[in-house]
Design a protein around this motif. Structure first.
Motif, mmCIF file in Angstrom:
data_model
loop_
_atom_site.group_PDB
_atom_site.id
_atom_site.type_symbol
_atom_site.label_atom_id
_atom_site.label_comp_id
_atom_site.label_asym_id
_atom_site.label_seq_id
_atom_site.Cartn_x
_atom_site.Cartn_y
_atom_site.Cartn_z
ATOM 1 N N GLY B 286 67.369 71.593 55.325
ATOM 2 C CA GLY B 286 67.416 71.323 53.892
ATOM 3 C C GLY B 286 68.784 71.508 53.285
ATOM 4 O O GLY B 286 69.801 71.315 53.952
ATOM 5 N N VAL B 287 68.788 71.911 52.021
ATOM 6 C CA VAL B 287 70.051 72.040 51.289
ATOM 7 C C VAL B 287 70.028 73.291 50.410
ATOM 8 O O VAL B 287 68.966 73.703 49.936
ATOM 9 N N LEU B 288 71.195 73.866 50.231
ATOM 10 C CA LEU B 288 71.315 74.977 49.290
ATOM 11 C C LEU B 288 71.711 74.413 47.928
ATOM 12 O O LEU B 288 72.743 73.748 47.812
ATOM 13 N N VAL B 289 70.871 74.657 46.930
ATOM 14 C CA VAL B 289 71.228 74.208 45.582
ATOM 15 C C VAL B 289 72.240 75.212 45.035
ATOM 16 O O VAL B 289 71.910 76.182 44.378
ATOM 17 N N SER B 290 73.500 74.950 45.403
ATOM 18 C CA SER B 290 74.576 75.875 45.059
ATOM 19 C C SER B 290 75.060 75.623 43.635
ATOM 20 O O SER B 290 75.744 76.441 43.053
ATOM 21 N N ASP B 291 74.683 74.470 43.106
ATOM 22 C CA ASP B 291 75.190 74.037 41.801
ATOM 23 C C ASP B 291 73.998 73.498 41.004
ATOM 24 O O ASP B 291 73.676 72.302 41.057
ATOM 25 N N PRO B 292 73.304 74.366 40.273
ATOM 26 C CA PRO B 292 72.085 73.937 39.570
ATOM 27 C C PRO B 292 72.340 72.815 38.562
ATOM 28 O O PRO B 292 71.483 71.939 38.392
ATOM 29 N N ILE B 293 73.509 72.791 37.923
ATOM 30 C CA ILE B 293 73.797 71.730 36.950
ATOM 31 C C ILE B 293 73.937 70.386 37.670
ATOM 32 O O ILE B 293 73.411 69.358 37.227
ATOM 33 N N GLY B 294 74.603 70.408 38.803
ATOM 34 C CA GLY B 294 74.731 69.198 39.614
ATOM 35 C C GLY B 294 73.377 68.727 40.113
ATOM 36 O O GLY B 294 73.089 67.523 40.153
ATOM 37 N N PHE B 295 72.516 69.675 40.459
ATOM 38 C CA PHE B 295 71.168 69.354 40.927
ATOM 39 C C PHE B 295 70.367 68.698 39.807
ATOM 40 O O PHE B 295 69.645 67.718 40.022
ATOM 41 N N ALA B 296 70.534 69.222 38.600
ATOM 42 C CA ALA B 296 69.830 68.638 37.448
ATOM 43 C C ALA B 296 70.269 67.188 37.250
ATOM 44 O O ALA B 296 69.443 66.296 37.000
ATOM 45 N N ALA B 297 71.568 66.941 37.393
ATOM 46 C CA ALA B 297 72.088 65.572 37.205
ATOM 47 C C ALA B 297 71.481 64.624 38.241
ATOM 48 O O ALA B 297 71.040 63.514 37.906
ATOM 49 N N ILE B 298 71.460 65.066 39.496
ATOM 50 C CA ILE B 298 70.874 64.238 40.552
ATOM 51 C C ILE B 298 69.364 64.073 40.312
ATOM 52 O O ILE B 298 68.803 62.985 40.466
ATOM 53 N N GLY B 299 68.712 65.181 39.894
ATOM 54 C CA GLY B 299 67.276 65.133 39.628
ATOM 55 C C GLY B 299 66.922 64.134 38.538
ATOM 56 O O GLY B 299 65.852 63.522 38.578
#
Lengths: 391, 409, 111
Positions: B286-299
């Motif tokens: 899997g992946v480590l969501v090291s950057d929650p803001i970046g994850f939100a953008a991708i989400g």
């Protein structure tokens, strides 16, 4: 003859075949106690008759079987002559076993004097942990180690803590005794039941002095030289200050090269780079356990050695001129250490045996650190600090 | 500098292959303290030679809670201005342990190179064979080549090699605080990575006084962090509810940065059952969501279940998720990853609005954290990490008088 | 005194490594600690190991267990996850800094 100043006492430390890493504890402690005349001998130096140029010989921990194999009767006899003629012998752990008779049918070692030990038996008590480190076969029986680590030693005047890693529990006459095993402490590790351990150890001698000819033996079970036990180090210092001068000639000198300027910078750079890489590799090594002879070599000692060598390099790099014996050879050893560790990492990841590489590694780290320590003590003796040579 | 920092900082010239150790003087630290502030001073000092500076803060690598932070400072290809990117996780701490509290990387290498810093040694290593590899392959290859799995890296992928402003400097395998296109600067310099591993030691002036004060601060910080962890500790990121719900089904474990009590990083497993704790044969679960803001953008850009896998591709290509998210057309993982692969090679990715979107929540303590070397995500949560307290700790640990203003730019 | 490890609480921050090293030498480093973090980073397989005189506590994600020195660690987990022993053994100090600075209660001092 009177007491000697610590800075003039000429000390030879045996680092040859069979000596374990614990000799580095002597180096650290002697350095901090301001001994300057510290030299390192191996089995061939001893066979070549070097000993008469020193006041005392330190036989550190290790494997007495391997030490005897290296010295052979020729070297053992040189040590016997050294003491009979007035030299002082300091034995710790293996160095103690090597020098005493504790069995009716002893191994052909130094055998200076009969000192029965209470941790020898044909049927040793059962171990409750560390079984593989617990006993060493010796002739028709076993030398066994009831406890490890910190414990309390003392006599009527003092008591202090010191660590034991396999040293003997000696049943010596009162007139020879310097220190007894007094008690265990909360950091003592029991390899047998506590009661059995007490019966084996407490009340017996941890340190003795035995006159032999014109010289004498100081024989210790625990490692009084361990740098983490300052009170034990002071005891050792007191012993050292009682040593009679003996050396009859100058200490052994190899071909010293004086390195300076760009040559020195380049040489130090290579040694440092290789050592740095070796430290990175060794800190990541996993679950290795190497058996060499009767002794298990612990991998954490490798990193301890590399770290001490690293500290020495950092001290040496403050100078603009360094006296070095065989700089090319040391460079080769530094490269070898790095490449052996890389090899060991790959082999051990594949689950392969690495004991051959480990043995070569131990030899190479020993040579490199000896070379750097030689330079260090050479600087110290020549008082280059105050001569303004420090850059 | 005797305390809290190493004796030297390093100035590397990629054009000549020379590395110079420069003494880190006490008066310099007194004036600029560290982190972004000291980086800026170094940037100014070497500005004619196109520098990028990676630096630690005064407390990086020490026992002060959250002491993970490294800061990258350079002129941003996105904004045209000097910018500071916070690097969390372990790279900042590792830098200081290498013996160099700061490294200034000047000029451009003739051919692909990576910089290998280890215990007061700086090596320039040929990275020709690594050029074209993604960040995961590169991290694995360098760790294997140097023989240590705990080597910490700043590394670029395809996007950085192609000098795209949407490129990001990746931290080992995971995205971090570079929203300024610094990946393009690495690419421009032919610098594939900075790899670090150190066994150094840092001294502290008044060890006893420091321990007493830092334990008090530690206890305050732990109580201010409370029980918040995972995405609950990253509320600032505004991750869409559907994405959070999908991620909850993939959540394996939560993790913190170096010496930080705040476990806001979430590992998602989508190639194996997330409840599996033992190690399986799947090397990339899997992946480590090291950057929650970046994850939100991708989400926001793809199907919620696909967000983790798409984020992985963003990291591997070395892209900035905030910059690139709106360019992804497909909603499914496979399609989105194909889009990303094209974007990493095309100037299409250049056209994005340079909206300042930091990796961490904004707080009045952010600035001090950037200077002190404290994780800004933790600082936002923990009031105890204010400039006054940091100044007190700084004075105890260095013997230099610092006041709260020292922790302002 | 000894240290109990509950690795499922670990967040891999390494505060214990720093704290133990500080206890030994009053410097900041991770290298002189008796505790060592390990991490298979891509797989997210992490935990900590505590070196003792006669062996090691392996704090794996699936639980803690003591491995006596000289015994092989279980090999299912793969070679690189095997315990690393290149550290000084824990000296069982009281009121240990590693426990005091562990933010999650993953390390516990027991008699």
């Amino acid at each position: 003859m009177g007491r000697m100043d610590s800075e003039n006492l000429k000390i030879a430390i045996y680092i040859g075949h069979g000596a374990s890493y614990s000799w580095i504890w002597f180096v650290k402690t002697f350095d901090s106690l301001d001994f300057n005349e510290v030299y390192f001998l191996d089995e061939s130096d001893i066979k070549n008759g070097e000993l008469s140029n020193y006041d005392c010989l330190v036989l550190p921990g290790g494997d007495p079987f391997l030490i005897a194999d290296g010295l052979l009767e020729e070297g053992l006899d040189k040590i016997r002559q050294f003491v009979k003629n007035g030299g002082t012998y300091i034995g710790v752990c293996a160095g103690t076993y090597l020098s005493i008779i504790f069995n009716d049918d002893p191994m052909p070692w130094l055998n200076f004097a009969e000192v029965p030990i209470n941790n020898f038996s044909e049927r040793p008590p059962e171990a409750i942990r560390m079984k593989y480190k617990y006993i060493v076969p010796y002739k028709d029986g076993f030398v066994f180690h009831p406890v490890r680590g910190s414990l309390e030693v003392g006599n009527k005047d003092m008591s202090f803590k010191a660590p034991l890693y396999g040293g003997p529990s000696m049943m010596a006459p009162a007139e020879n005794r310097l220190l007894d095993y007094v008690d265990f402490d909360d950091k003592t590790l029991y390899l047998v039941e506590e009661d059995t351990a007490k019966k084996t150890m407490v009340g017996n001698a941890a340190g003795i002095r035995v006159p032999v000819g014109r010289g004498c033996l100081y024989l210790f079970g625990p490692h009084f030289e361990h740098p983490s036990y300052p009170r034990a180090n002071m005891f050792l210092y007191d012993i050292m200050s009682k040593i009679k001068p003996f050396a009859i000639g100058p200490a052994k000198k190899g071909d010293i090269v004086l390195l300076h300027g760009d040559d020195l910078g380049e040489w130090l750079g290579i040694i440092k780079r290789e050592l740095s890489s070796a430290r990175v590799l060794s800190s990541g090594l996993v679950n290795l356990r190497w058996k060499i002879g009767e002794k298990i070599w612990e991998d954490e000692k490798i990193i301890y050695f590399l770290n001490e060598t690293w500290k020495t390099i950092r001290t040496l790099q403050r100078y603009d001129l360094l006296p070095i014996e065989d700089p090319k050879g040391l460079e080769t050893n530094a490269r070898l250490i790095h490449s052996l560790l890389a090899e060991i990492r790959v082999l051990s990841k594949g689950g392969q045996d690495t004991s051959k590489e480990a043995e070569m590694l131990i030899e190479a780290t020993k040579k490199l650190s000896k070379g750097l320590f030689d330079t260090y003590f050479n600087l110290k003796r020549n008082n280059w600090w105050s001569n303004g040579k420090i850059s | 500098m005797d305390y809290m920092y190493t004796e030297y900082y390093l100035v590397v010239d990629l054009a000549t292959g020379e590395a110079e150790e420069v003494e880190l003087e006490e008066k310099f630290v007194k004036e600029y303290v560290g982190g972004a502030k000291l980086n800026l001073a170094l940037y100014e000092k070497y500005k004619d030679e196109d520098p990028i500076v990676f630096g630690s803060g005064l407390f990086t690598s020490t026992m002060v809670p959250g002491s993970c932070l490294g800061v990258l400072t350079a002129k941003s290809p996105v904004t045209g201005k000097i910018a500071h990117a916070p690097i969390t996780w372990n790279a900042g701490a590792e830098l200081k342990f290498t013996g160099y509290s700061f490294v200034v990387v000047k000029n451009k290498a003739e051919k692909p190179t990576y910089l290998w810093l280890h215990d007061e040694i700086a090596d320039f290593v040929d990275a020709t064979a690594l050029w074209g590899k993604d960040t995961w392959q590169t991290t694995d290859a360098i760790r294997e080549e140097q023989g240590e799995d705990r080597i910490q890296l700043l590394v670029i992928g395809k996007a950085g090699e192609n000098k795209l402003t949407s490129a990001q400097v990746i931290n080992n395998y995971w995205g971090d605080g570079d929203r300024f296109g610094f990946g393009a600067i690495f690419g421009e310099k032919n610098l594939k990575a900075i790899a670090m591993r150190g066994m150094g030691e840092l001294d502290v002036d008044d060890a006893e006084g420091f321990l007493e004060k830092v334990e008090e601060v530690f206890k305050d910080v732990v109580s201010q962090v409370g029980s918040a962890k995972g995405f609950d500790a990253a509320a600032y990121a505004n991750i869409p509810a559907a994405v959070k719900a999908a991620a909850a089904k993939q959540t394996h474990r939560v993790e913190a940065d170096f010496n930080s009590p705040l476990a806001y990083k979430v590992y998602l497993k989508y190639r194996e059952d997330p409840s599996v704790m033992a190690m399986s044969d799947i090397w990339n679960p899997g992946v480590l969501v090291s950057d929650p803001i970046g994850f939100a953008a991708i989400g926001n850009a793809v199907n919620p279940e696909a967000a983790g896998e798409v984020l992985e591709a963003v990291f591997r290509l070395g892209l900035n998720p905030v910059a690139i998210a709106s360019k992804i057309k497909a909603k499914d993982a496979k399609g989105a990853i194909a889009d990303l692969e094209k974007l990493a090679e095309s100037s299409e990715a250049e056209k994005f609005d340079a909206v300042y979107s930091p990796i961490s929540p904004e707080s009045e303590r952010t600035e001090a954290a950037y200077i002190a070397g404290i994780c800004p995500v933790l600082a936002a949560k923990a009031e105890a990490l204010n400039a006054e307290t940091l100044a007190e700790l700084a004075s105890i640990s260095t013997g230099i008088d610092f006041d709260a203003d020292a922790f302002k730019m | 005194m000894s240290i109990k490890v509950e690795p499922e609480k670990c967040i891999n921050c390494g505060a214990c490594e720093l704290a133990c090293s500080f206890y030994r030498d009053e410097v900041f480093t991770t290298m002189s600690s008796s505790i060592m973090m390990y991490r298979e980073e891509v797989r997210n397989y992490f935990g900590l190991m505590l070196k003792e005189e006669d062996g090691m506590i392996e704090g794996r994600p699936e639980g803690a267990k003591f491995v006596a020195e000289g015994e092989a660690s279980d090999s299912e987990a793969g070679a690189s996850a095997k315990p690393i022993l290149m550290r000084e053994p824990c000296d069982k100090c009281k009121n240990a800094l590693c426990v005091r600075f562990c933010p999650t209660g993953c390390l516990i001092e027991v008699d």
